[in-house]
Design an enzyme around this catalytic site. Structure first.
Site, PDB file in Angstrom:
ATOM      1  N   TYR A  74      56.365  19.504 -14.081  1.00  0.00           N
ATOM      2  CA  TYR A  74      55.731  20.767 -13.375  1.00  0.00           C
ATOM      3  C   TYR A  74      55.816  21.845 -14.293  1.00  0.00           C
ATOM      4  O   TYR A  74      57.083  21.127 -14.907  1.00  0.00           O
ATOM      5  CB  TYR A  74      56.854  20.494 -11.774  1.00  0.00           C
ATOM      6  CG  TYR A  74      56.247  19.894 -10.614  1.00  0.00           C
ATOM      7  CD1 TYR A  74      55.334  20.277 -10.217  1.00  0.00           C
ATOM      8  CD2 TYR A  74      57.235  19.731 -10.002  1.00  0.00           C
ATOM      9  CE1 TYR A  74      54.423  20.022  -9.047  1.00  0.00           C
ATOM     10  CE2 TYR A  74      57.308  19.107  -8.773  1.00  0.00           C
ATOM     11  CZ  TYR A  74      55.613  19.785  -8.116  1.00  0.00           C
ATOM     12  OH  TYR A  74      54.943  19.224  -7.464  1.00  0.00           O
ATOM     13  N   ASN A 178      49.978  22.832  -4.818  1.00  0.00           N
ATOM     14  CA  ASN A 178      50.269  21.757  -4.799  1.00  0.00           C
ATOM     15  C   ASN A 178      50.201  21.391  -3.510  1.00  0.00           C
ATOM     16  O   ASN A 178      50.814  22.683  -3.032  1.00  0.00           O
ATOM     17  CB  ASN A 178      51.844  21.854  -5.968  1.00  0.00           C
ATOM     18  CG  ASN A 178      52.352  20.080  -5.136  1.00  0.00           C
ATOM     19  OD1 ASN A 178      52.202  19.048  -5.461  1.00  0.00           O
ATOM     20  ND2 ASN A 178      53.776  20.850  -4.693  1.00  0.00           N
ATOM     21  N   GLU A 179      49.492  20.098  -3.272  1.00  0.00           N
ATOM     22  CA  GLU A 179      49.959  19.803  -1.481  1.00  0.00           C
ATOM     23  C   GLU A 179      49.621  21.229  -1.056  1.00  0.00           C
ATOM     24  O   GLU A 179      50.010  21.926   0.358  1.00  0.00           O
ATOM     25  CB  GLU A 179      50.982  19.844  -1.480  1.00  0.00           C
ATOM     26  CG  GLU A 179      51.948  18.541  -1.429  1.00  0.00           C
ATOM     27  CD  GLU A 179      53.473  17.950  -1.482  1.00  0.00           C
ATOM     28  OE1 GLU A 179      53.800  18.888  -1.182  1.00  0.00           O
ATOM     29  OE2 GLU A 179      53.565  17.118  -1.696  1.00  0.00           O
ATOM     30  N   GLU A 259      52.770  10.555  -6.109  1.00  0.00           N
ATOM     31  CA  GLU A 259      54.436  11.255  -5.308  1.00  0.00           C
ATOM     32  C   GLU A 259      54.342   9.795  -4.868  1.00  0.00           C
ATOM     33  O   GLU A 259      54.241  10.543  -3.433  1.00  0.00           O
ATOM     34  CB  GLU A 259      54.579  12.114  -4.866  1.00  0.00           C
ATOM     35  CG  GLU A 259      54.137  13.911  -6.233  1.00  0.00           C
ATOM     36  CD  GLU A 259      54.759  15.261  -5.427  1.00  0.00           C
ATOM     37  OE1 GLU A 259      55.291  14.751  -4.010  1.00  0.00           O
ATOM     38  OE2 GLU A 259      54.570  15.821  -5.774  1.00  0.00           O
ATOM     39  N   TYR A 324      68.544  12.472  -6.426  1.00  0.00           N
ATOM     40  CA  TYR A 324      66.861  11.791  -5.876  1.00  0.00           C
ATOM     41  C   TYR A 324      67.130  10.156  -6.438  1.00  0.00           C
ATOM     42  O   TYR A 324      66.222  10.058  -5.247  1.00  0.00           O
ATOM     43  CB  TYR A 324      65.447  12.453  -6.839  1.00  0.00           C
ATOM     44  CG  TYR A 324      64.169  12.846  -5.885  1.00  0.00           C
ATOM     45  CD1 TYR A 324      64.789  13.898  -5.787  1.00  0.00           C
ATOM     46  CD2 TYR A 324      63.395  11.575  -5.524  1.00  0.00           C
ATOM     47  CE1 TYR A 324      63.280  13.964  -4.844  1.00  0.00           C
ATOM     48  CE2 TYR A 324      62.533  11.892  -4.780  1.00  0.00           C
ATOM     49  CZ  TYR A 324      62.551  12.245  -4.540  1.00  0.00           C
ATOM     50  OH  TYR A 324      61.485  13.889  -3.756  1.00  0.00           O
TER      51      TYR A 324
END
Ligand SMILES: *[C@@H]1O[C@H](CO)[C@@H](O)[C@H](O)[C@H]1NC(C)=O
Ligand SMILES: *[C@@H]1O[C@H](CO)[C@@H](O)[C@H](O)[C@H]1NC(C)=O
Ligand SMILES: *[C@@H]1O[C@H](CO)[C@@H](O)[C@H](O)[C@H]1NC(C)=O
Ligand SMILES: *[C@@H]1O[C@H](CO)[C@@H](O)[C@H](O)[C@H]1NC(C)=O
Ligand SMILES: *[C@@H]1O[C@H](CO)[C@@H](O)[C@H](O)[C@H]1NC(C)=O
Ligand SMILES: *[C@@H]1O[C@H](CO)[C@@H](O)[C@H](O)[C@H]1NC(C)=O
Length: 646
Positions: A74, A178-179, A259, A324
């Site tokens: 990103y 994005n989304e 993703e 994460y």
């Protein structure tokens, strides 16, 4: 001479005979084509903004050695345009250098320049200064929003253009927004505008794409003609059903999961997210078996240094670590999951020979004794570079031209409060946490959505201070217009408080310029050790890297046992927030590059609630082992709103 000429001539001919570099979507054979050949990417997400520049190469190399042929990153707008027209692309923000490194290592790049990125990043990457227009509809055709986007993209996209694959660079595809299908606005004109904007700067050839949850509901507003539609889904999903959703938007072309979640994010006060290596490996294998392209989100999460973490709504802030539970840890360490993924990739493509860069060693520098400095209110003159602003009712951070950190709001009690009287934010307008004191005595903490009232006592005219902390802007959903500070009026009993003096605090600058002083206190008249909460105050200590041990300084982790909540700097570098009294994160990653062997290393702590220093050793501690999974207050547990995407 003659021979030489022939050679160079041949070379030239050779070059011009080479097919031009190309990357495209093949709708006939349902695949990507690179230089005319069928191509499938196996990619991993890495955000350069979450990793110190000196470690970019190490992390990229580890990704390459896992068998990936691409990375995805990103570009956070707010990281690069701190104020309108003030751009920053150097040091840790040198995205061009990052792209060059990826290419040198042999990795292609899937670029996601937003403008909105989500990413568990402050305000989803949108600059807070957009909120100067109070009612701006972000991520829509709102003309002021679009004008700001146009200016930013007018700066960014021409910079990116030489890095496109067809221009000799590593960038094979570029994502638009994005989304978007998860956002309420569903403004097709906005998406069409972005598509045209990206095309105008990047050319007709580049593959532009969108990404949405793998459900028809998401694709409805996310997918538009001219942008290749891809989907997001995690392990355990029904791969067939997920790609069926993509096929609904794109009947032909390559299957793409943009993703594929290797882990998940955390929130303060909730358990640390973990996803087993076996579960990730199994789903990854299913995805690769159907010939799909995949990006593993995240391959390495990294760190939300300073104030860059985002939050979800209803308000839950994300911690400093963005580990994460990814195949490479926050510190870039190899994990069981890394090898499990590599083994899966090995079944579908050749992986590079040679040694994998090892996990970097960590060093436990041990305890460091801290000394109390000034409180925030003692240091106001030093911290408030621009001087106070006065107004009848409270102003927000944006009004005060401050993006991050802390603002002190000061007024006086208008009436005698001889009995405990509720100081309240009836409209839940403390964004996000306020450390309250009356006449220099801490009386309580207000917290958005959780604690809207605290009792105070005092006589009319007593000084009332609220140090308000911005804990990170909401990065997902309809509430991303996330104003900070006191965003609505405070009441005392039935009175609306007025006559505010607000101090914008330049704490980072004060810390890095060494402006904080020891406290001027006479031990004789010092008040007895206060209970929690106590006044927000600074502490400082220093430590020396030991001699005679090879390869120091090494990476380390800092922990603050018995400290409660605050912010830490080492040698002026803002490491982020600590909050061991809520968890789950207990240690903060300290990269070696901020440590010095030439001078003592300075640790500065802003403790907001109360340190152990009056009753116990006043220490912070450097350890070689991270702790990210110690949740303390289970009552704050709440399910994450985006989970339905999984
Ligand atoms: C997965 O989805 C497909 C298509 O919707 C369906 O036919 C299949 O039964 C599903 N598999 C499982 C295990 O639910
Ligand atoms: C508030 O209390 C003080 C001291 O107790 C008293 O002198 C003063 O008159 C009171 N003021 C009001 C407005 O009641
Ligand atoms: C505030 O004080 C009142 C009594 O004056 C009490 O009933 C109430 O529970 C207190 N509220 C809090 C948040 O402590
Ligand atoms: C605060 O209260 C005043 C007076 O009632 C009102 O004019 C003002 O709009 C309020 N401010 C906010 C931010 O709600
Ligand atoms: C730490 O602070 C001291 C005193 O201000 C200074 O001399 C020293 O250079 C600082 N250390 C580093 C690594 O910047
Ligand atoms: C936290 O993680 C460590 C290391 O993976 C593990 O040993 C420990 O059991 C975990 N603790 C909790 C409470 O999950």
């Amino acid at each position: 001479m003659f021979v030489l000429r022939v050679c160079s001539l041949l070379l030239l001919v050779g070059l011009s005979l080479e097919a031009p570099r190309s990357f495209s979507v093949d709708y006939k054979d349902d695949c990507f084509r690179k230089d005319g050949e069928k191509f499938r990417y196996i990619s991993g997400s890495i955000h350069y903004s979450r990793i110190p520049r000196v470690y970019w190469k190490d992390r990229l190399l580890k990704m390459y050695m896992a068998g990936l042929n691409a990375i995805q990153t990103y570009i956070p707008w707010n990281y690069h345009e701190e104020a309108p027209g003030r751009f920053s692309f150097s040091g840790d923000r040198d995205v061009e250098y990052f792209l060059k490194l990826a290419q040198d290592i042999g990795l292609l790049v899937i670029l996601r320049p937003g403008p909105y990125i989500c990413a568990e990043w402050d305000m989803g990457g949108l600059p807070a200064w957009l909120l100067d227009k109070k009612d701006m509809v972000l991520r829509s055709s709102d003309p002021d929003y679009v004008a700001a986007v146009d200016k930013w993209m007018g700066k960014l996209l021409p910079m990116i253009k030489p890095y496109l694959y067809q221009n000799g660079g590593p960038v094979i595809t570029v994502q638009v927004e994005n989304e978007y299908g998860s956002y309420f606005a569903c403004d097709y004109n906005y998406m069409r505008h972005l598509a045209k904007l990206f095309r105008s700067y990047l050319g007709d050839e580049v593959v532009l794409f969108t990404t949405d949850g793998a459900g028809l509901g998401y694709l409805k507003c996310g997918a538009i003609q001219g942008l290749y539609a891809t989907v997001d889904f995690g392990p355990g999903s029904n791969v067939t059903a997920a790609f069926d959703a993509q096929r609904h938007a794109e009947p032909h072309g390559p299957l793409v999961n943009s993703e594929f979640y290797t882990g998940w994010l955390d929130h303060w006060g909730s358990p640390h997210s973990v996803v087993s290596a076996a579960k990730v490996a199994k789903s990854l294998s299913e995805i690769l078996a159907v010939g799909a392209n995949v990006n593993l989100y995240m391959f390495i999460g990294g760190t939300n240094f300073a104030y860059w973490n985002g939050a979800n709504s209803p308000y839950e802030a994300q911690p400093t670590s963005y580990d994460y539970d990814a195949p490479l840890t926050e510190a870039g360490d190899l994990t069981e999951k890394y090898f499990a993924i590599r083994d899966v990739i090995k079944m579908y493509k050749e992986i590079p020979e040679g040694p994998i860069p090892p996990t970097t060693p960590k060093y436990a520098y041990g305890p460091v004794t801290m000394k109390k400095l000034q409180t925030v209110s003692d240091a106001l003159e030093t911290l408030s570079f621009s001087g106070p602003v006065k107004s009848m009712y409270p102003q927000t951070f944006v009004d005060l031209k401050q993006a991050f950190g802390f603002v002190l709001y000061r007024t006086t009690l208008p009436v005698n409060c001889s009995k405990p009287t509720p100081l309240s934010s009836p409209l839940n307008g403390v964004h996000d946490r306020a450390y309250v004191s009356v006449d220099g005595v801490a009386v309580g903490i207000l917290e958005r959505n959780k604690v809207l009232s605290v009792n105070v006592t005092g006589i009319a005219g007593s000084q009332l201070d609220l140090l308000v902390e911005n804990m990170g802007r909401i990065n997902y959903g309809k509430d991303i217009n996330d104003f900070k500070g006191l965003v609505s009026n405070m009441t005392l009993g039935s009175d609306t408080l007025s006559g505010w003096t607000m101090y914008s605090l330049s704490i980072d600058e004060a810390v890095s310029h060494g402006l904080l002083r020891d406290r001027e206190a006479d031990p004789q008249t010092d008040p007895p050790p206060p209970a929690v909460p106590s006044l927000p105050a600074f502490y400082r200590g220093s430590f020396v890297i030991p001699d005679g041990i090879p390869d120091l300084p090494q990476d380390t982790y800092i922990k603050l046992p018995k400290w409660r909540k605050g912010q830490i700097w080492i040698n002026g570098f803002n490491l982020g927030r600590y909050w061991p009294s809520r968890g789950p994160q207990v240690t903060l990653f300290v990269p070696a590059n901020i440590l010095s062997t030439a001078a003592p290393n300075n640790v500065t702590v802003l403790e907001l609630e109360g340190s152990p220093c009056s009753s116990e050793p006043c220490n912070v501690e450097f350890t070689d082992t991270p702790i990210l999974n110690a949740t303390v207050h289970q009552q704050y547990l709440r399910r994450y709103v985006k989970e339905d995407l999984l």
